[in-house]
Design a protein around this motif. Structure first.
Motif, PDB file in Angstrom:
ATOM      1  N   UNK A   2       0.837  -1.203   0.000  1.00 17.71           N
ATOM      2  CA  UNK A   2       0.000   0.000   0.000  1.00 17.71           C
ATOM      3  C   UNK A   2       0.874   1.256   0.000  1.00 17.71           C
ATOM      4  N   UNK A   3       1.931   1.231   0.794  1.00 11.07           N
ATOM      5  CA  UNK A   3       2.838   2.379   0.850  1.00 11.07           C
ATOM      6  C   UNK A   3       3.481   2.605  -0.512  1.00 11.07           C
ATOM      7  N   UNK A   4       3.935   1.532  -1.140  1.00  7.12           N
ATOM      8  CA  UNK A   4       4.537   1.632  -2.469  1.00  7.12           C
ATOM      9  C   UNK A   4       3.526   2.179  -3.476  1.00  7.12           C
ATOM     10  N   UNK A   5       2.288   1.759  -3.365  1.00  4.87           N
ATOM     11  CA  UNK A   5       1.230   2.253  -4.246  1.00  4.87           C
ATOM     12  C   UNK A   5       1.035   3.751  -4.130  1.00  4.87           C
ATOM     13  N   UNK A   6       1.135   4.275  -2.923  1.00  4.86           N
ATOM     14  CA  UNK A   6       0.983   5.730  -2.752  1.00  4.86           C
ATOM     15  C   UNK A   6       2.159   6.470  -3.384  1.00  4.86           C
ATOM     16  N   UNK A   7       3.352   5.874  -3.329  1.00  3.38           N
ATOM     17  CA  UNK A   7       4.509   6.488  -3.980  1.00  3.38           C
ATOM     18  C   UNK A   7       4.342   6.495  -5.498  1.00  3.38           C
ATOM     19  N   UNK A   8       3.730   5.447  -6.028  1.00  2.00           N
ATOM     20  CA  UNK A   8       3.485   5.349  -7.465  1.00  2.00           C
ATOM     21  C   UNK A   8       2.593   6.509  -7.913  1.00  2.00           C
ATOM     22  N   UNK A   9       1.549   6.778  -7.175  1.00  4.96           N
ATOM     23  CA  UNK A   9       0.651   7.875  -7.536  1.00  4.96           C
ATOM     24  C   UNK A   9       1.373   9.217  -7.487  1.00  4.96           C
ATOM     25  N   UNK A  10       2.216   9.402  -6.500  1.00  5.59           N
ATOM     26  CA  UNK A  10       2.973  10.643  -6.392  1.00  5.59           C
ATOM     27  C   UNK A  10       3.980  10.775  -7.534  1.00  5.59           C
ATOM     28  N   UNK A  11       4.673   9.685  -7.839  1.00  3.82           N
ATOM     29  CA  UNK A  11       5.705   9.713  -8.878  1.00  3.82           C
ATOM     30  C   UNK A  11       5.111  10.023 -10.243  1.00  3.82           C
ATOM     31  N   UNK A  12       3.916   9.579 -10.499  1.00  2.00           N
ATOM     32  CA  UNK A  12       3.272   9.820 -11.797  1.00  2.00           C
ATOM     33  C   UNK A  12       3.120  11.313 -12.073  1.00  2.00           C
ATOM     34  N   UNK A  13       3.027  12.101 -11.043  1.00  2.00           N
ATOM     35  CA  UNK A  13       2.868  13.555 -11.209  1.00  2.00           C
ATOM     36  C   UNK A  13       4.163  14.226 -11.663  1.00  2.00           C
ATOM     37  N   UNK A  14       5.297  13.604 -11.361  1.00  2.00           N
ATOM     38  CA  UNK A  14       6.584  14.235 -11.635  1.00  2.00           C
ATOM     39  C   UNK A  14       7.242  13.754 -12.922  1.00  2.00           C
ATOM     40  N   UNK A  15       6.820  12.637 -13.419  1.00  3.22           N
ATOM     41  CA  UNK A  15       7.442  12.069 -14.610  1.00  3.22           C
ATOM     42  C   UNK A  15       6.789  12.649 -15.857  1.00  3.22           C
ATOM     43  N   UNK A  16       7.636  13.065 -16.792  1.00  2.00           N
ATOM     44  CA  UNK A  16       7.144  13.784 -17.962  1.00  2.00           C
ATOM     45  C   UNK A  16       6.646  12.864 -19.074  1.00  2.00           C
ATOM     46  N   UNK A  17       7.231  11.688 -19.220  1.00  2.18           N
ATOM     47  CA  UNK A  17       6.872  10.802 -20.324  1.00  2.18           C
ATOM     48  C   UNK A  17       6.611   9.382 -19.813  1.00  2.18           C
ATOM     49  N   UNK A  62       0.106   0.526 -13.060  1.00  2.00           N
ATOM     50  CA  UNK A  62      -0.668   1.467 -12.244  1.00  2.00           C
ATOM     51  C   UNK A  62      -0.181   2.896 -12.461  1.00  2.00           C
ATOM     52  N   UNK A  63       1.131   3.061 -12.488  1.00  2.00           N
ATOM     53  CA  UNK A  63       1.695   4.394 -12.673  1.00  2.00           C
ATOM     54  C   UNK A  63       1.407   4.929 -14.077  1.00  2.00           C
ATOM     55  N   UNK A  64       1.449   4.061 -15.094  1.00  2.00           N
ATOM     56  CA  UNK A  64       1.107   4.487 -16.452  1.00  2.00           C
ATOM     57  C   UNK A  64      -0.334   4.978 -16.521  1.00  2.00           C
ATOM     58  N   UNK A  65      -1.243   4.281 -15.865  1.00  2.00           N
ATOM     59  CA  UNK A  65      -2.644   4.698 -15.844  1.00  2.00           C
ATOM     60  C   UNK A  65      -2.791   6.042 -15.132  1.00  2.00           C
ATOM     61  N   UNK A  66      -2.123   6.189 -14.026  1.00  2.00           N
ATOM     62  CA  UNK A  66      -2.164   7.456 -13.278  1.00  2.00           C
ATOM     63  C   UNK A  66      -1.556   8.582 -14.103  1.00  2.00           C
ATOM     64  N   UNK A  67      -0.428   8.306 -14.751  1.00  2.00           N
ATOM     65  CA  UNK A  67       0.248   9.296 -15.599  1.00  2.00           C
ATOM     66  C   UNK A  67      -0.666   9.721 -16.745  1.00  2.00           C
ATOM     67  N   UNK A  68      -1.342   8.768 -17.371  1.00  7.51           N
ATOM     68  CA  UNK A  68      -2.260   9.075 -18.470  1.00  7.51           C
ATOM     69  C   UNK A  68      -3.419   9.933 -17.980  1.00  7.51           C
TER      70      UNK A  68
END
Length: 77
Positions: A2-17, A62-68
């Motif tokens: 769960x903790x890793x999942x929250x980091x994934x959502x945060x990281x998606x905001x900072x990654x450009x591509x 998960x991160x790709x979906x969040x990033x999209x």
């Protein structure tokens, strides 16, 4: 997890591509590290690799979906 999942959502905001999200070189660094630790601790490196690749793949998806979703929301006028 769960903790890793929250980091994934945060990281998606900072990654450009999406390439930044997929980061294959980083994946291989992580795999090499956990396989080395696996050997040191007497675990089965093959099983360790399979588990980590599955986990990483799931989190990348998960991160790709969040990033999209973020990209789509930012593209709206």
């Amino acid at each position: 997890m769960a903790e890793r999942g929250s980091y994934v959502q945060q990281a998606a905001r900072f990654k450009k591509t999406t390439d930044d999200v997929k980061a294959p070189q980083r994946v291989e660094q992580v795999i090499a590290k956990v396989m080395s630790l696996s050997r040191e601790l007497g675990a089965n490196p093959s099983v360790t690799e399979q588990v980590y690749r599955a986990m990483i793949s799931g989190f990348i998806n998960e991160e790709l979906a969040e990033h999209a979703a973020i990209s789509h929301a930012n593209a709206k006028p």
